[in-house]
Design an enzyme around this catalytic site. Structure first.
Site, PDB file in Angstrom:
ATOM      1  N   ASP A 131       6.623   1.015   6.976  1.00 56.86           N
ATOM      2  CA  ASP A 131       5.354   0.814   6.612  1.00 56.86           C
ATOM      3  C   ASP A 131       4.490   1.632   5.514  1.00 56.86           C
ATOM      4  O   ASP A 131       3.961   2.334   5.865  1.00 56.86           O
ATOM      5  CB  ASP A 131       4.400   0.791   7.784  1.00 56.86           C
ATOM      6  CG  ASP A 131       3.186   0.257   7.939  1.00 56.86           C
ATOM      7  OD1 ASP A 131       2.680  -0.380   6.765  1.00 56.86           O
ATOM      8  OD2 ASP A 131       2.218   0.611   8.922  1.00 56.86           O
ATOM      9  N   GLU A 134       4.207  -6.354   4.105  1.00 51.77           N
ATOM     10  CA  GLU A 134       4.093  -5.772   5.326  1.00 51.77           C
ATOM     11  C   GLU A 134       5.464  -6.145   6.227  1.00 51.77           C
ATOM     12  O   GLU A 134       5.699  -7.091   6.065  1.00 51.77           O
ATOM     13  CB  GLU A 134       2.791  -6.031   6.311  1.00 51.77           C
ATOM     14  CG  GLU A 134       1.548  -5.591   5.476  1.00 51.77           C
ATOM     15  CD  GLU A 134       1.377  -4.104   5.949  1.00 51.77           C
ATOM     16  OE1 GLU A 134       2.324  -3.378   6.729  1.00 51.77           O
ATOM     17  OE2 GLU A 134       0.243  -3.506   5.547  1.00 51.77           O
ATOM     18  N   GLU A 175      -5.019   1.622   3.060  1.00 54.46           N
ATOM     19  CA  GLU A 175      -5.017   0.324   4.065  1.00 54.46           C
ATOM     20  C   GLU A 175      -4.996   0.927   5.406  1.00 54.46           C
ATOM     21  O   GLU A 175      -5.594   0.010   6.047  1.00 54.46           O
ATOM     22  CB  GLU A 175      -3.752  -0.214   3.590  1.00 54.46           C
ATOM     23  CG  GLU A 175      -3.474  -1.702   4.202  1.00 54.46           C
ATOM     24  CD  GLU A 175      -2.841  -1.546   5.519  1.00 54.46           C
ATOM     25  OE1 GLU A 175      -2.781  -2.585   6.276  1.00 54.46           O
ATOM     26  OE2 GLU A 175      -2.589  -0.578   5.878  1.00 54.46           O
ATOM     27  N   GLU A 176      -4.453   2.016   5.764  1.00 52.90           N
ATOM     28  CA  GLU A 176      -4.203   2.336   7.141  1.00 52.90           C
ATOM     29  C   GLU A 176      -5.886   2.583   7.552  1.00 52.90           C
ATOM     30  O   GLU A 176      -5.942   2.896   8.760  1.00 52.90           O
ATOM     31  CB  GLU A 176      -3.527   3.519   7.098  1.00 52.90           C
ATOM     32  CG  GLU A 176      -2.085   3.118   6.658  1.00 52.90           C
ATOM     33  CD  GLU A 176      -1.267   2.246   7.849  1.00 52.90           C
ATOM     34  OE1 GLU A 176      -2.053   1.797   8.747  1.00 52.90           O
ATOM     35  OE2 GLU A 176      -0.247   1.967   7.806  1.00 52.90           O
ATOM     36  N   ASP A 178      -0.317   4.360   0.924  1.00 58.16           N
ATOM     37  CA  ASP A 178      -0.926   5.438   2.145  1.00 58.16           C
ATOM     38  C   ASP A 178      -0.006   5.114   3.527  1.00 58.16           C
ATOM     39  O   ASP A 178       0.334   4.024   3.563  1.00 58.16           O
ATOM     40  CB  ASP A 178      -2.185   5.197   2.445  1.00 58.16           C
ATOM     41  CG  ASP A 178      -2.893   3.741   2.886  1.00 58.16           C
ATOM     42  OD1 ASP A 178      -2.340   3.032   2.224  1.00 58.16           O
ATOM     43  OD2 ASP A 178      -3.287   4.047   3.960  1.00 58.16           O
ATOM     44  N   HIS A 192       0.914  -0.908  -0.044  1.00 54.59           N
ATOM     45  CA  HIS A 192       0.007   0.120   0.157  1.00 54.59           C
ATOM     46  C   HIS A 192       1.081   1.399   0.053  1.00 54.59           C
ATOM     47  O   HIS A 192       2.051   1.095   0.452  1.00 54.59           O
ATOM     48  CB  HIS A 192      -1.067  -0.150   1.156  1.00 54.59           C
ATOM     49  CG  HIS A 192      -0.312  -0.062   2.708  1.00 54.59           C
ATOM     50  ND1 HIS A 192       0.035   1.181   3.245  1.00 54.59           N
ATOM     51  CD2 HIS A 192      -0.238  -1.022   3.382  1.00 54.59           C
ATOM     52  CE1 HIS A 192       0.669   0.966   4.574  1.00 54.59           C
ATOM     53  NE2 HIS A 192       0.604  -0.451   4.550  1.00 54.59           N
TER      54      HIS A 192
END
Length: 373
Positions: free
Chosen positions: A109, A169, A141-142, A79, A77
Site C-alpha cells: 500500500d 490500490e 493519501e493516508e 505516502d 500515492h
C-alpha cells in the site's frame, strides 16, 4: 542498503528504492519525488513536480505520449503509514526478500504499484501510443486524500481531459467499480479549569462534549437502518468516534476536551452530511480533517471493460475502504481501482507484495500501452 542506480525496468529494484524513502504521511517527500522525476525524465516522459501548499511535499504528474490527446491516468500515492510496531522482523524501510515476498512498509500500500508503473515506462515510451499514459503520484493519501485535489486542480493545464483513471490500490489486480466515501471531523469543547472540589467555580469541558458524543453514537446506530447497498460490507453508511481526549488529572476540572469522528458513506450519500447531528450542535468547535466522495463506475463503462482486458480479471462491485478514485470521478474523470496485493496486508507489520504480483502489474501496465498503440 537500497540499490544506488536500479535498472529502470527492474520493478523489484525500483520498489527497493521507493521503500527506502520513509515518506510517512504528513512528512516531506522531496527526495522520493526527485528520484521518480529523474527516472521518468530519463525514459522520455514529460514530468511536472507540483509542490503542495505545505511547502515540503509534492505531487507528480508525468506523461508518456502526446499530452494534447485524451489518454489514461495511472494513479498511486507515495505516502505510507508509520511503521513503529515491534513485530517488524527488520528495518521496515529496507526491502527484504523472503520466500517470494517483498517485505517493507508501503510494499503493498502502495509503492508496489508505483514501482511496477515506473518499471513499465521504458516499454511504454518505446511504443507508438495513439493515446498517452499519464503517471499521477500524490502525497498524504493516508491522511484523507489531502494531496491529490491540488494535482487535480492543475490537470487542465497539463493534459487533455483524460478518458479514465486506474487507481492502483491493493485489489488483487481485480478491477473494483465502487467504494465508500469518507469524512472526518474534530469537535472540541472548552471549559474553565479549577479544583475538582469546587465544580461550581469551573466549567467541565468533558461534560460539555458529551452531547456531541451522544449524538455521534445515536447517529451510528441510526445508520444501520438507513439506506442499504449490498455491494458493501457493511451494506450501510457508518460512523464512529475514533479518539477522545481531555483533562489533566482527576482532581482538576478539565478545560478542554476533543473527539475525532469519522463517517463512511455508501455511493450516493454525501459523507459530510452524515456528521450533521454532531457538527450542527451548539457549544462545540468544528474542524474538518478530511473528506472525499464515494466512487461509483457504471459496470458497462468502457473503462471497466478496459481494466478487465488488461488485468485478466472481471470487475467486482465494491470495497469498503476509500481511495482517491472518488476524487478523480468528482473531477470528471471516470475511475476504477485495480492494483496488486491484498488490503488485508496493509498497515501491518511485515507488509509485503509478492514478486509474482509485482511482475503481473508490470504486465498489466504494458498491456494498457499495447491497447493504446
Amino acid at each position: 542498503m537500497p540499490i544506488a542506480d536500479p535498472d529502470p525496468t527492474d520493478a523489484a529494484a525500483l520498489l527497493d528504492r521507493l521503500v527506502s524513502f520513509p515518506t510517512v504521511a504528513g512528512r516531506p517527500n522531496d527526495d522520493l519525488m526527485t528520484f521518480v522525476a529523474d527516472h521518468l525524465a530519463s525514459c522520455g516522459a514529460r514530468v511536472h513536480l507540483l509542490p503542495g501548499p505545505e511547502g515540503d511535499r509534492s505531487n507528480l504528474f508525468a506523461t508518456i505520449g502526446d499530452p494534447g490527446r485524451p489518454g489514461y491516468v495511472l494513479s498511486g500515492h507515495v505516502d505510507v503509514v508509520p511503521a513503529e510496531e515491534p513485530e517488524w522482523q527488520g528495518d521496515p524501510f529496507a526491502l527484504r526478500r523472503a520466500g517470494g515476498r517483498l517485505i517493507g512498509r508501503g510494499a503493498c500500500d502502495m509503492k508496489g504499484f508505483d514501482a511496477a508503473v515506473l518499471a513499465a515506462v521504458p516499454a511504454l515510451a518505446a511504443m507508438p501510443l495513439a493515446a498517452p499514459v499519464h503517471v499521477a503520484l500524490s502525497y498524504d493519501e493516508e491522511l484523507g486524500c489531502r494531496g491529490v485535489p491540488h494535482m487535480l486542480a492543475r490537470l487542465p493545464e497539463l493534459c487533455a481531459p483524460p478518458l479514465g483513471c486506474i487507481v492502483g490500490e491493493p485489489s488483487g489486480l481485480v478491477p473494483v467499480l465502487a467504494h465508500k466515501g469518507k469524512a472526518a471531523v474534530k469537535v472540541t469543547a472548552r471549559g474553565r479549569a479549577g479544583h475538582s472540589s469546587r465544580p461550581d467555580q469551573g466549567e467541565n469541558a468533558i461534560h460539555a462534549l458529551l452531547p456531541a458524543l451522544n449524538a455521534a453514537a445515536a447517529q451510528a446506530e441510526a445508520l444501520r437502518d438507513g439506506p442499504q447497498d449490498a455491494r458493501f460490507a457493511p451494506p450501510y453508511s457508518s460512523l464512529q468516534i475514533g479518539t477522545v481526549a481531555g483533562g489533566q488529572a482527576l482532581n482538576i476540572i478539565p478545560d478542554r476536551a476533543e473527539a475525532c469522528i469519522e463517517a463512511r458513506g455508501i455511493a450516493g450519500v454525501e459523507p459530510r452530511s452524515l456528521l450533521d447531528p454532531v457538527t450542527t450542535l451548539p457549544g462545540v468547535e468544528v474542524e474538518w480533517l478530511s473528506s472525499y466522495p464515494a466512487l461509483a463506475l457504471d459496470p458497462d463503462h468502457d473503462l471497466a471493460a478496459l481494466a478487465a482486458a488488461i488485468s485478466g480479471n472481471a470487475p467486482v462491485g465494491a470495497v469498503s475502504f476509500g481511495t482517491e478514485a472518488g476524487l478523480f470521478q468528482q473531477a470528471g474523470i471516470p475511475a476504477i481501482i485495480c492494483g496488486p496485493g491484498d488490503i488485508a496486508r496493509a498497515h501491518k507489520p511485515e507488509e509485503y507484495l509478492t514478486e509474482a504480483e509485482l511482475a503481473a502489474t508490470v504486465e498489466m501496465v504494458q498491456a494498457l500501452g499495447r491497447r493504446l498503440c
